[in-house]
Design an enzyme around this catalytic site. Sequence first.
Site: not given
Lengths: 303, 303
Positions: A91, A105, A107, A109, A262, A265
């Site tokens: 990600s 962006h 991602n 998975r 999760g 940060e």
Amino acid sequence: MEFTPKKRFFTFIRNLQNEICEALESFEPHEKFIEDRWERKAGGGGWSRVLKGTTFEKAGVNVSEVYGPVPEVLKGTIPESAKDFYATGISLVIHPVNPMVPTTHANFRYFEVTDKNGEIVDQWFGGGADLTPYYLFQEDASHFHQTLKQACDKHHKDFYQEFKPWCDRYFFNSHRNEHRGIGGVFYDHLRPEEKLSGEALEAFQQEIALSFIHAYTPIVEQRIRLDYTRAQKEWQEIRRGRYVEFNLIHDRGTLFGLKTGGRIESIFMSLPPTVRWEYNHSPQEGTAEAKLIQALTTPKNWA
Amino acid sequence: MEFTPKKRFFTFIRNLQNEICEALESFEPHEKFIEDRWERKAGGGGWSRVLKGTTFEKAGVNVSEVYGPVPEVLKGTIPESAKDFYATGISLVIHPVNPMVPTTHANFRYFEVTDKNGEIVDQWFGGGADLTPYYLFQEDASHFHQTLKQACDKHHKDFYQEFKPWCDRYFFNSHRNEHRGIGGVFYDHLRPEEKLSGEALEAFQQEIALSFIHAYTPIVEQRIRLDYTRAQKEWQEIRRGRYVEFNLIHDRGTLFGLKTGGRIESIFMSLPPTVRWEYNHSPQEGTAEAKLIQALTTPKNWA
């Protein structure tokens, strides 16, 4: 034989993380990514890489591999017999300094759930990549979409025409009636044997993930030397506010991360470094800023 | 006779809006609040006042009076026989320029629902005021709490000791395990005849709302001339990020506004003007910044 690409896909995205970080570092004269390793109490963990540079104000490229008993928040969305899950993904969010360079962006998975005998009861690939410009260059939007479309087209004729509008629907600030950016592709729950075999899906997933670098870095190259004013930088910061609104109010990935414990940060690496909320700000008609807003209101066919 | 303070309370908060705006303008050599009038399609509207000055980077003082058929999102939380609702309130958020001056928020509201015969089936007062410092001055926190406590104590011996922890619980960033600020008071669903008559509740509501000016403005007076560094300003902007996180992820008022078609710019007046998200930022032990974090982790008895 059972299709389970877990370790293979994990290895692929760790390598991809290296490749993407190197590609981004090539725009930075001095700065390198730093990596933080983190562990998830209930199983697995991640590798968070962050760069703060002169081209990229904040770039985060995360890989995680998490597993263990199915968390409470997932129940109801997966088969009842599911006992354990495994999820791995990459990600990334890139916030450039220069407002002429778009934010992006991506991602990619893989997700799998197994029953008490360790048999797979559900599995899928998901992912996507999208572009959020502050100033709209049609050729950038076209290049980004065309690159992703080519990767899609090699694997299934329906993919781009399904995943492009899916992206427009997903990255939508409904409270503003405005899309987050000019889109790209978004897909989820691509299950083996629905449209393609597991192996063919995995090949698609690898190809689209690899195509991301080619979709984005030529745009950086193209725009990085453009001058900008303080007012244009402020416009970028105002638009970054919309990015924050989407991620904190609407994004299922962010909320999923917060609910499943999760690492904060790593989840919030997606948030822009400097942001501005101006009361009732609205660009004047006919300006470049107004043209952007128009493009964000009505999704367009860019490819 | 039926207790229904609708118009009286609305008039009170419109006057209070004037008083608060004048008190804040006294810190500004040149700037005045501007007012935007807005209307709600389904009934009612509001008066949003905003100031952008040299003491206050962004100050918003909103009054709204909305009514009409019970919106879908409210059903399930109020009596089934409810047909129409009426809500009026004042809501304000003040973001000072100087990080030595705390941010504050206050809200005072009256809510009523009626059945098909126009009979009141539920009604309550709600509200609160809280302080969000960037640098902790114990005497400021004490002054703020003591002023609110005095207003509470005049009306009911239990109020402060109930409303203070309620505030601590409410303004809590659970994903960070950290309170938004050093609290104040928060209360909701104060119904006539539960602890006080309607008239006595209204008198309390007026007193605590009026006490807000005395709780906050002496702190501004006290801190406004303190010097600060660029690093301290950046710390304020990082902490403002937590404010945004609370308002967009957790605040029921914000989400209620978004779901009931409230005016976006009035709802988001609460968002700070400039904000910063730094990856993995954590103040060094023993610093003023670390002391603030400690105070936000463990609520304290300030009064």
